[in-house]
Design an enzyme around this catalytic site. Structure first.
Site, mmCIF file in Angstrom:
data_model
loop_
_atom_site.group_PDB
_atom_site.id
_atom_site.type_symbol
_atom_site.label_atom_id
_atom_site.label_comp_id
_atom_site.label_asym_id
_atom_site.label_seq_id
_atom_site.Cartn_x
_atom_site.Cartn_y
_atom_site.Cartn_z
ATOM 1 N N ASP A 121 4.582 0.893 12.226
ATOM 2 C CA ASP A 121 3.399 0.217 11.669
ATOM 3 C C ASP A 121 3.269 -1.225 12.131
ATOM 4 O OD1 ASP A 121 3.456 1.897 8.421
ATOM 5 O OD2 ASP A 121 2.857 2.549 10.415
ATOM 6 N N ARG A 180 -5.208 10.594 4.133
ATOM 7 C CA ARG A 180 -4.192 11.620 4.349
ATOM 8 C C ARG A 180 -3.125 11.608 3.277
ATOM 9 N NH1 ARG A 180 -3.300 13.780 7.986
ATOM 10 N NH2 ARG A 180 -1.074 13.745 7.554
ATOM 11 N N ARG A 205 -8.669 -0.547 4.564
ATOM 12 C CA ARG A 205 -7.807 0.470 3.956
ATOM 13 C C ARG A 205 -6.448 -0.129 3.616
ATOM 14 N NH1 ARG A 205 -7.172 5.847 7.008
ATOM 15 N NH2 ARG A 205 -5.901 6.034 5.162
ATOM 16 N N ILE A 215 7.430 7.650 16.998
ATOM 17 C CA ILE A 215 7.097 8.289 15.722
ATOM 18 C C ILE A 215 5.803 9.103 15.812
ATOM 19 C CG2 ILE A 215 6.636 7.887 13.264
ATOM 20 C CD1 ILE A 215 9.498 7.154 14.063
ATOM 21 N N CYS A 230 -5.602 12.579 12.420
ATOM 22 C CA CYS A 230 -6.245 11.257 12.365
ATOM 23 C C CYS A 230 -6.041 10.619 13.731
ATOM 24 C CB CYS A 230 -5.637 10.415 11.254
ATOM 25 S SG CYS A 230 -4.003 9.836 11.639
ATOM 26 N N ARG A 241 -0.402 14.696 12.535
ATOM 27 C CA ARG A 241 0.063 14.469 11.156
ATOM 28 C C ARG A 241 0.244 15.780 10.384
ATOM 29 N NH1 ARG A 241 -1.477 9.085 9.974
ATOM 30 N NH2 ARG A 241 0.098 9.102 8.337
ATOM 31 N N PRO A 242 1.010 16.739 10.908
ATOM 32 C CA PRO A 242 1.204 18.008 10.191
ATOM 33 C C PRO A 242 1.999 17.797 8.897
ATOM 34 C CG PRO A 242 2.708 17.873 12.027
ATOM 35 C CD PRO A 242 1.808 16.682 12.138
ATOM 36 N N ASP A 257 4.147 20.467 7.881
ATOM 37 C CA ASP A 257 5.048 21.632 7.901
ATOM 38 C C ASP A 257 6.387 21.340 7.226
ATOM 39 O OD1 ASP A 257 5.180 19.892 10.230
ATOM 40 O OD2 ASP A 257 6.790 21.187 10.917
ATOM 41 N N LYS A 288 0.861 -1.203 0.000
ATOM 42 C CA LYS A 288 0.000 0.000 0.000
ATOM 43 C C LYS A 288 0.892 1.247 0.000
ATOM 44 C CE LYS A 288 -1.778 1.568 4.013
ATOM 45 N NZ LYS A 288 -1.495 2.959 4.370
ATOM 46 N N ASN A 289 1.892 1.262 0.882
ATOM 47 C CA ASN A 289 2.671 2.492 1.085
ATOM 48 C C ASN A 289 3.721 2.739 0.027
ATOM 49 O OD1 ASN A 289 1.047 2.933 3.234
ATOM 50 N ND2 ASN A 289 2.574 2.483 4.796
HETATM 51 C C1 EPZ Z 1 3.980 7.185 6.361
HETATM 52 O O1 EPZ Z 1 3.154 8.191 6.928
HETATM 53 C C2 EPZ Z 1 3.107 5.938 6.272
HETATM 54 N N1 EPZ Z 1 1.962 6.184 5.397
HETATM 55 C C3 EPZ Z 1 2.608 5.542 7.665
HETATM 56 O O2 EPZ Z 1 1.883 4.317 7.541
HETATM 57 C C4 EPZ Z 1 3.840 5.289 8.549
HETATM 58 O O3 EPZ Z 1 3.401 4.993 9.864
HETATM 59 C C5 EPZ Z 1 4.730 6.539 8.575
HETATM 60 O O4 EPZ Z 1 5.096 6.895 7.212
HETATM 61 C C6 EPZ Z 1 6.003 6.318 9.373
HETATM 62 O O5 EPZ Z 1 6.712 5.237 8.861
HETATM 63 C C7 EPZ Z 1 2.134 6.074 4.051
HETATM 64 O O6 EPZ Z 1 3.214 5.780 3.573
HETATM 65 C C8 EPZ Z 1 0.933 6.332 3.212
HETATM 66 P P1 EPZ Z 1 5.896 10.727 8.406
HETATM 67 P P2 EPZ Z 1 3.666 9.740 6.913
HETATM 68 O O7 EPZ Z 1 5.753 11.934 7.558
HETATM 69 O O8 EPZ Z 1 4.373 10.015 5.647
HETATM 70 C C9 EPZ Z 1 5.757 14.006 11.836
HETATM 71 C C10 EPZ Z 1 0.076 2.878 7.814
HETATM 72 O O9 EPZ Z 1 -0.373 2.341 8.841
HETATM 73 N N2 EPZ Z 1 5.741 14.974 10.736
HETATM 74 O O10 EPZ Z 1 7.185 9.963 8.372
HETATM 75 O O11 EPZ Z 1 2.522 10.591 7.297
HETATM 76 C C11 EPZ Z 1 4.436 13.254 11.915
HETATM 77 O O12 EPZ Z 1 3.501 13.993 12.664
HETATM 78 C C12 EPZ Z 1 0.487 4.332 7.852
HETATM 79 O O13 EPZ Z 1 0.249 2.300 6.709
HETATM 80 C C13 EPZ Z 1 5.795 16.330 11.037
HETATM 81 O O14 EPZ Z 1 5.855 16.715 12.201
HETATM 82 O O15 EPZ Z 1 4.724 9.700 8.119
HETATM 83 C C14 EPZ Z 1 4.815 11.976 12.597
HETATM 84 O O16 EPZ Z 1 4.827 12.177 13.998
HETATM 85 C C15 EPZ Z 1 0.173 4.984 9.199
HETATM 86 N N3 EPZ Z 1 5.771 17.229 10.032
HETATM 87 C C16 EPZ Z 1 6.227 11.721 12.108
HETATM 88 O O17 EPZ Z 1 6.710 12.975 11.591
HETATM 89 C C17 EPZ Z 1 5.695 16.845 8.706
HETATM 90 O O18 EPZ Z 1 5.695 17.715 7.813
HETATM 91 C C18 EPZ Z 1 6.303 10.686 10.991
HETATM 92 O O19 EPZ Z 1 5.550 11.164 9.916
HETATM 93 C C19 EPZ Z 1 5.638 15.463 8.418
HETATM 94 C C20 EPZ Z 1 5.677 14.542 9.446
#
Ligand code: EPZ
Length: 417
Positions: A304, A92, A396, A326, A116, A121-122, A124, A22-23
């Site tokens: 995950d 998202r 999903r 995370i 969510c 999930r910002p 920024d 999926k990812n």
């Molecule tokens: C991806 O989410 C995956 N989703 C998530 O899988 C996975 O848990 C996550 O990476 C971590 O490995 C997809 O690939 C579609 P991040 P993503 O940006 O990209 C913070 C599942 O179950 N952050 O690495 O949203 C954020 O809040 C899903 O399949 C900021 O602060 O993850 C989080 O605490 C759930 N600012 C941390 O970083 C930003 O601009 C990790 O987020 C971006 C992220």
């Protein structure tokens, strides 16, 4: 809303074939927006999130066709820059259209995904990096409005190795002017799969899978035929199911090389993982020992898989801890596991699990994708019947989960409400 009904206590035996990731599929689908001509994707799983993404690609101006053998064809026509709230709010990852739209059109209007269950999930870090490439943003009416003359290559350092942020910037940099250096990026296998797809389409990328990725912008990407990697989290989930039921499952079409942390922890718990080229035989014929887990960016223990391992630790011998580093709210499954008889205390970002629990089936509520998987795993080991409600969370991210589990002997079925 459907529910899954599980009668626990059956040691699972047989083999399960892992579907496409999926990812990896999600960013690759959004990357196809940038490719002229037709892109053909193989091994894309049939999931709600994929259906949502295909609907969004159509809305953005692509012809999309999913053939009976699972192949997906995407042909961008006249692309428009708006990703509406009613599509984005259900998934998202829709924010991954931001980089491609800015690279392609110089403008984008993407609904803010909102929070969510597992955290705020910002985005920024996505916006800060794209601004360094010349994009300007305004947040209003629940949308992020972005514009730029032409994205320019830049030297970008991420404060955190964000997966989505790395993906958005990797895609944007492919059509930017000049060289982009991305530092402190995510190293997840799904990033490597996206980079391999983009390179096949003509992008000039090096360093993918390491902390520093370099991209030399090109003028055009061309549609290609590409097979998506298998899903390492789906594989880990079924490995956990074999362990908790004291069963023996052969996980086929398995991305073995991306599962080191999961294999290491299962082995520490006393589970035999017989690794072959693209399959793993998981033998759970012993009582599991509790371990301590800290989630971390790849190649660390994947967040995950945190919920699924918490289910294992509920019945393991001894006490263990899970530290979630995370996401700030990824313990939604704790209260539901406690309803099944687990003994878990949460102190800040750490859960303390007292093992040896006797799990008794009960109705439980799914809250997010991986929490739902954790409840299914616990239900497979619980005495009596467990009902997992709001199973749309599971749909999903897990293709045909009840069929795959039924095929290895699980007493599990779906009840439509
Ligand atoms: C991806 O989410 C995956 N989703 C998530 O899988 C996975 O848990 C996550 O990476 C971590 O490995 C997809 O690939 C579609 P991040 P993503 O940006 O990209 C913070 C599942 O179950 N952050 O690495 O949203 C954020 O809040 C899903 O399949 C900021 O602060 O993850 C989080 O605490 C759930 N600012 C941390 O970083 C930003 O601009 C990790 O987020 C971006 C992220």
């Amino acid at each position: 809303m459907d529910k899954l009904v599980i009668e626990g206590g059956v040691p699972l035996k047989g083999s399960i074939r892992i579907s496409g990731s999926k990812n990896a599929s999600l960013p690759i689908l959004f990357a196809s927006l940038m490719c002229s001509g037709t892109t053909v994707l193989l091994n894309v799983p049939d999931l709600r999130d994929i259906q949502t993404t295909l609907a969004l690609l159509k809305y953005l101006g692509c012809d999309v066709d999913r053939s009976s053998n699972g192949q997906i064809k995407i042909s961008p026509r006249v692309i428009q820059p708006e990703a509406p709230y009613d599509l984005v709010r259900t998934m998202r990852a829709s924010i991954l259209c931001l980089g491609p739209l800015l690279a392609l059109l110089g403008k984008a209007k993407v609904a803010l995904p909102g929070g969510c269950a597992i955290g705020a999930r910002p985005i920024d870090l996505h916006l800060k990096a794209l601004q360094k490439m010349g994009a300007c943003f305004e947040l209003k009416q629940g949308y992020v409005w972005g514009s730029c003359k032409k994205l320019k290559g830049a030297h970008i350092y991420f404060d955190f190795p964000t997966v989505g942020g790395t993906e958005n910037l990797l895609m944007a940099a492919c059509l930017a002017e000049g060289e982009t250096i991305l530092e402190n990026v995510a190293k997840e296998p799904e990033i490597v799969d996206l980079a391999n797809f983009l390179r096949a389409a003509g992008a000039k990328i090096t360093g993918h899978g390491t902390s520093v990725i370099k991209v030399e912008g090109v003028s055009q990407l061309k549609g290609v035929k590409y097979k998506v990697m298998p899903d390492r989290i789906e594989a880990g989930t079924y490995m956990a199911a074999a362990a908790i039921t004291k069963g023996q499952i052969k996980i086929e079409n398995c991305p073995v090389e991306n599962l080191d942390a999961v294999i290491t922890k299962l082995t520490e718990m006393g589970i035999k993982c017989l690794v072959q080229k693209d399959c793993i035989q998981v033998v759970g014929d012993t009582e599991m020992q509790a371990v301590d887990i800290i989630t971390a960016p790849y190649p660390g223990f994947p967040t995950d898989m945190q919920a699924q391992f918490m289910a294992l630790m509920c019945v393991a011998k001894g006490s263990g801890t899970i530290k979630e580093t995370i996401f700030e709210n990824r313990f939604m499954h704790v209260m539901e596991l406690i309803r099944l008889g687990a003994d878990i205390k949460v102190r800040g970002d750490t859960a303390i699990i007292k093992g040896g629990a006797r799990l008794i089936g009960a109705p439980v509520m799914a809250s997010d994708l991986r929490a739902s998987a954790s409840l299914v795993i616990a239900g497979l080991a619980a005495e009596g019947v467990t009902e997992v409600n709001r199973v749309y969370h599971l749909d999903r991210g897990y293709e045909n989960i009840e069929k795959k589990l039924q095929a290895v002997g699980a007493r599990i079925w779906r009840e439509k409400k």
